[in-house]
Write a protein that holds these residues in place. Structure first.
Motif, PDB file in Angstrom:
ATOM      1  N   ALA A  20      41.011  47.014  51.793  1.00 31.47           N
ATOM      2  CA  ALA A  20      41.292  46.027  50.751  1.00 31.47           C
ATOM      3  C   ALA A  20      42.629  45.355  51.022  1.00 31.47           C
ATOM      4  N   ASN A  25      46.434  51.347  51.261  1.00 36.47           N
ATOM      5  CA  ASN A  25      45.444  50.524  50.573  1.00 36.47           C
ATOM      6  C   ASN A  25      44.105  51.238  50.399  1.00 36.47           C
ATOM      7  N   PHE A  69      46.938  47.885  46.857  1.00 37.19           N
ATOM      8  CA  PHE A  69      46.466  46.587  47.341  1.00 37.19           C
ATOM      9  C   PHE A  69      47.615  45.786  47.935  1.00 37.19           C
ATOM     10  N   SER A 119      41.087  40.233  53.288  1.00 38.04           N
ATOM     11  CA  SER A 119      41.120  41.655  53.576  1.00 38.04           C
ATOM     12  C   SER A 119      41.243  41.896  55.077  1.00 38.04           C
ATOM     13  N   ILE A 174      33.862  42.458  51.814  1.00 37.52           N
ATOM     14  CA  ILE A 174      35.057  42.679  51.015  1.00 37.52           C
ATOM     15  C   ILE A 174      35.377  41.370  50.307  1.00 37.52           C
ATOM     16  N   ALA A 203      42.045  41.182  47.515  1.00 41.07           N
ATOM     17  CA  ALA A 203      40.751  41.889  47.541  1.00 41.07           C
ATOM     18  C   ALA A 203      40.766  43.068  46.594  1.00 41.07           C
ATOM     19  N   ARG A 204      39.787  43.147  45.712  1.00 45.65           N
ATOM     20  CA  ARG A 204      39.742  44.231  44.730  1.00 45.65           C
ATOM     21  C   ARG A 204      38.417  44.969  44.756  1.00 45.65           C
ATOM     22  N   ARG A 205      37.553  44.642  45.685  1.00 47.45           N
ATOM     23  CA  ARG A 205      36.271  45.345  45.748  1.00 47.45           C
ATOM     24  C   ARG A 205      35.745  45.394  47.170  1.00 47.45           C
ATOM     25  N   ILE A 206      35.500  46.606  47.642  1.00 42.20           N
ATOM     26  CA  ILE A 206      34.880  46.821  48.938  1.00 42.20           C
ATOM     27  C   ILE A 206      33.429  47.208  48.701  1.00 42.20           C
TER      28      ILE A 206
END
Length: 214
Positions: free
Chosen positions: A153, A132, A120, A183, A179, A157-160
């Motif tokens: 990401a 990433n 990340f 991101s 996202i 950002a930790r979730r796509i």
């Protein structure tokens, strides 16, 4: 024309509900400072997950921006990861204040979706492309023209999220994912495509025309 919808993406509802509930609990127990902090978080989550309607331009072969943000790179590259050919690549950086719902650039059928776990790093840095976490979606449009749109990401950002699946046929400007929390989206287009946007230009998903696919 898109149907009326709630102007907040469903992915944000659990966050909004949690912060709102937390604010209420703190208010009931008399902890005003924490209640105000939780209330501010509720407003921010609502703002971040906003999902406004967009009027998609009706232009034959037009490439619609897949993301809100700023164009940070336009270049020709030899793509050996997704399309295995020379392409024109457009990179769009989204900060935490941009709308984060992603939309399909050109009408087509989803050929493949690949989610690759990774690191990340800050999404506007070159090493983010290679290291990433990302979700690549290869699309076949009219005339057997193939392109790829990649959600990348970022530092926060930790979730796509990608709702599209192989075999789905989506319209230009149709929502397909988002996202969370800052991101980047990279678009890999055929070498013969005409690009009309410039580096540094701000764009809107589902509204701004980036060029014409070729």
């Amino acid at each position: 024309m898109e149907q009326p919808h709630i102007p907040v993406h469903k992915e944000g509802l659990p966050f909004i509900g949690l912060f709102a509930f937390t604010s209420l609990i703190f208010a009931l127990v008399g902890c005003s400072a924490m209640a105000l902090l939780a209330l501010a978080s509720t407003f921010f989550a609502t703002y971040f997950f906003r999902d406004p309607s967009r009027i998609v331009p009706d232009k034959q072969g037009g490439i619609i921006s897949p993301a809100d943000g700023k164009v940070i790179r336009i270049e020709e590259v030899d793509d050996n990861r997704f399309l295995n050919q020379k392409v024109q690549k457009i990179s769009i950086f989204m900060n935490v204040f941009n709308v984060h719902v992603n939309r399909l650039p050109v009408r087509g059928t989803i050929e493949a979706v690949h989610l690759q776990p990774g690191r990340f790093y800050a999404a506007d840095k070159d090493k983010a492309v290679l290291h990433n976490e990302y979700c690549a979606m290869i699309v076949q449009s009219e005339g057997n023209v193939r392109y790829c749109v990649v959600q990348i990401a970022g530092l926060i950002a930790r979730r796509i999220v990608c709702f599209a699946r192989p075999g789905d046929t989506l319209e230009s400007g149709q929502r397909y994912g988002l996202i969370r929390f800052g991101s980047r989206v990279d678009l890999y287009l055929p070498e013969t495509s005409e690009i009309t946007v410039k580096v540094g230009q701000k764009v809107k998903a589902g509204e701004t025309i980036l060029g014409s696919i070729g």
